[in-house]
Design an enzyme around this catalytic site. Structure first.
Site, PDB file in Angstrom:
ATOM      1  N   LYS A 107       0.834  -1.203   0.000  1.00 29.99           N
ATOM      2  CA  LYS A 107       0.000   0.000   0.000  1.00 29.99           C
ATOM      3  C   LYS A 107       0.868   1.252   0.000  1.00 29.99           C
ATOM      4  O   LYS A 107       1.930   1.289   0.641  1.00 29.99           O
ATOM      5  CB  LYS A 107      -0.904  -0.061   1.233  1.00 29.99           C
ATOM      6  CG  LYS A 107      -1.992   0.986   1.326  1.00 29.99           C
ATOM      7  CD  LYS A 107      -2.829   0.677   2.563  1.00 29.99           C
ATOM      8  CE  LYS A 107      -3.904   1.721   2.825  1.00 29.99           C
ATOM      9  NZ  LYS A 107      -4.693   1.388   4.048  1.00 29.99           N
ATOM     10  N   SER A 188      -9.452   1.330   3.543  1.00 29.46           N
ATOM     11  CA  SER A 188      -8.662   2.144   2.634  1.00 29.46           C
ATOM     12  C   SER A 188      -7.618   1.330   1.852  1.00 29.46           C
ATOM     13  O   SER A 188      -6.990   1.867   0.941  1.00 29.46           O
ATOM     14  CB  SER A 188      -7.939   3.242   3.415  1.00 29.46           C
ATOM     15  OG  SER A 188      -6.989   2.684   4.322  1.00 29.46           O
ATOM     16  N   SER A 212      -9.844  -1.255   7.477  1.00 26.85           N
ATOM     17  CA  SER A 212      -9.203  -1.011   6.188  1.00 26.85           C
ATOM     18  C   SER A 212      -8.424  -2.186   5.621  1.00 26.85           C
ATOM     19  O   SER A 212      -7.940  -2.109   4.489  1.00 26.85           O
ATOM     20  CB  SER A 212      -8.286   0.216   6.291  1.00 26.85           C
ATOM     21  OG  SER A 212      -9.056   1.383   6.345  1.00 26.85           O
TER      22      SER A 212
END
Length: 527
Positions: A107, A188, A212
């Protein structure tokens, strides 16, 4: 010359057969496990360079262009060279472990000290790359992983606005869910979820503050692990909350998640929370993977406030409970999370205080970017509103900026209350009913992405473990009209091994994982 031609004519059928076999292996790669890929590399039928080249090609084929997934922000220009070096190590007799030569996506709020940027999806950090790897990135590299790229995310890990669209960032645009046109990937860690389920890399790493990892894994048909806070270092990760942030694996199987967790878990002097992991880190999390691991286990069922919001999800959950019984578990129903919903306001108060404190400290270490404080970020967004705020604002950042230091009584009181209620809400039913874990639906099916109204989020079970700092694992429990939905196992602190055992037995006994059908996009490789 005639002799050479004669040898070539004899060898040609063999070469063609080998090429066909290699092509067949590559065609299966998107769903092959780490163990299967390692076996092929050990047999000489596949190399890390093959894997990495195919990963880059799939990113080019499925991720870019107007109809692409938009799950990968950028690829690593050094990936193929790294893969070739790891192949040379293997040839010389050195294999570092299960991740040797395996492409990994991380990420984009996780620092990589290489040519790739670390931006948390924001144009405010689009400048010079981070100076060094995050602790977990260094561990991945040491384990032999090939960092093939950085994934898109909900900008600033989804704490910019209450009206945001999960999976959208100014830098990467809107991530798509591979399972349905127009469906949201949840946030996210949206890019990691979409990319891994689409086979753009075998495994990925996301981060979670509250939901997330769990939600994007659930709606992408993946296994996700949100570890105990402190099992995995946060140093070098763009922060939200020192009390809730953690990184974790996002993979297509429980076994792959265990292999990635082996690499991530570790004590880091730069993250004081990891001191608590001393004595709790398993030598090998794969040792907990037992096909009969549910037999004799007592599993509690959470229903209050985590069911009832989606008939499709509830139907799959009831089937999951029947499957747990079939696989040998004793199901205790109900065994609800205590005080759920009673600490929501306190949780947000804590996150806003900790966001300001943590982000200011992190940004002070970043060179070559136009912001050094949260106030700078807010001002940058205002100056660049057309690109940074075309759909939603930044009211959460502004509320965080208005907070005081972590010595404020309002912060200390909220932190104590939220943590106490969340931990009691898990530990009390576990202890009183002698449970090994509690299960709940992870979230509902993916909603339609809506840049006008924001997320149409129905429900989730992530908050108890997130606020408590306890571990949780989601594993596919089926599809609702074609859209994946996950089953969550929640335990007390440092119970990752037991949760892996339970999740693995459920996964092996149900086999709900099935890949999405992808459409290639007409766009050249690379950005």
């Amino acid at each position: 010359m005639p002799t050479c031609h004669r040898h070539l004519s004899r060898a040609l059928p063999v070469l063609l057969a080998l090429a066909a076999a290699a092509a067949g292996v590559r065609a299966q790669q998107p769903e092959l496990s780490i163990d299967q890929l390692q076996a092929l590399m050990a047999q000489g039928r596949l190399t890390s360079e093959d894997l990495t080249r195919d990963s880059l090609a799939r990113i080019g084929r499925f991720d870019h262009g107007p109809d692409g997934l938009h799950s990968v922000l950028e690829t690593n220009p050094d990936a193929l060279a790294i893969a070739r070096a790891l192949d040379a190590e293997r040839k010389a007799g050195r294999v570092r472990g299960p991740l040797h030569g395996i492409p990994v996506l991380v990420k984009d709020n996780i620092d990589t000290g290489d040519a790739m940027l670390t931006t948390a999806g924001s144009l405010a950090l689009d400048g010079t790359p981070a100076r060094e790897d995050a602790f977990i990135v260094r561990r991945l590299r040491d384990a032999g992983a090939v960092l093939v790229g950085k994934t898109n995310l909900s900008e600033w890990a989804n704490i910019r606005s209450n009206h945001s669209s999960s999976g959208w960032s100014a830098r990467g645009g809107q991530t798509a869910n591979p399972y349905g046109a127009g469906r949201n990937p949840c946030g996210s860690s949206s890019g990691t979820g979409a990319a891994v389920t689409a086979g753009l890399a075998p495994v990925g790493v996301g981060t979670e503050t509250d939901g997330s990892i769990m939600c994007p894994s659930s709606v992408a048909g993946l296994v996700g692990i949100k570890p105990t806070v402190g099992l995995v270092s946060r140093s070098g990760i763009v922060p939200i909350s020192q009390s809730q942030d953690t990184a974790g694996p996002m993979t297509r199987s429980v076994a792959d998640a265990a292999a990635v967790l082996n690499a991530l878990a570790g004590v880091d002097p730069r993250d004081p929370a990891t001191a608590g992991a001393q004595g709790h880190i398993a030598p090998d999390y794969r040792s907990f993977l037992k096909a009969d691991g549910l037999r004799g286990m007592r599993i509690g069922v959470a229903r209050k406030k985590v069911t009832g919001y989606s008939p499709n999800t509830d139907r799959l959950f009831e089937q999951a409970l029947r499957d747990l019984r079939r696989l040998g578990a004793e199901v205790v129903d109900p065994a609800d999370f205590g005080a759920l919903g009673d600490y929501d306001e306190d949780e947000l108060e804590v996150l806003l205080y900790e966001l300001k404190d943590g982000l200011n400290r992190y940004l002070a270490t970043r060179q070559g970017v136009p912001v050094r404080t949260l106030a700078d970020v807010i001002a940058f967004n205002r100056r660049n509103a057309e690109r940074e705020m075309p759909f939603f604002g930044q009211e959460l950042l502004e509320k965080a900026q208005a907070k005081g230091p972590l010595t404020d009584a309002a912060y200390l009181d909220a932190a104590r209350k939220a943590r106490r209620l969340a931990r009691e809400g898990i530990d009390k039913p576990l202890q009183e009913q002698r449970l090994d874990a509690i299960v709940a639906p992870t979230s509902g099916p993916a909603w339609l992405t809506d840049h006008v109204n924001g997320d149409a989020f129905l429900g989730s079970s992530s908050s108890p473990a997130a606020v408590a700092g306890y571990p949780t694992i989601t594993v596919p429990m089926g599809r609702a009209q074609g859209l994946p939905v996950g089953l969550t196992f929640v335990g007390t602190a440092w119970s990752e091994g037991k949760l892996l055992q339970l999740a693995y037995a459920y996964e092996q006994g149900t086999r709900h994982r099935s890949p999405p059908v992808l459409r290639a996009v007409p766009h050249p490789l690379g950005r």
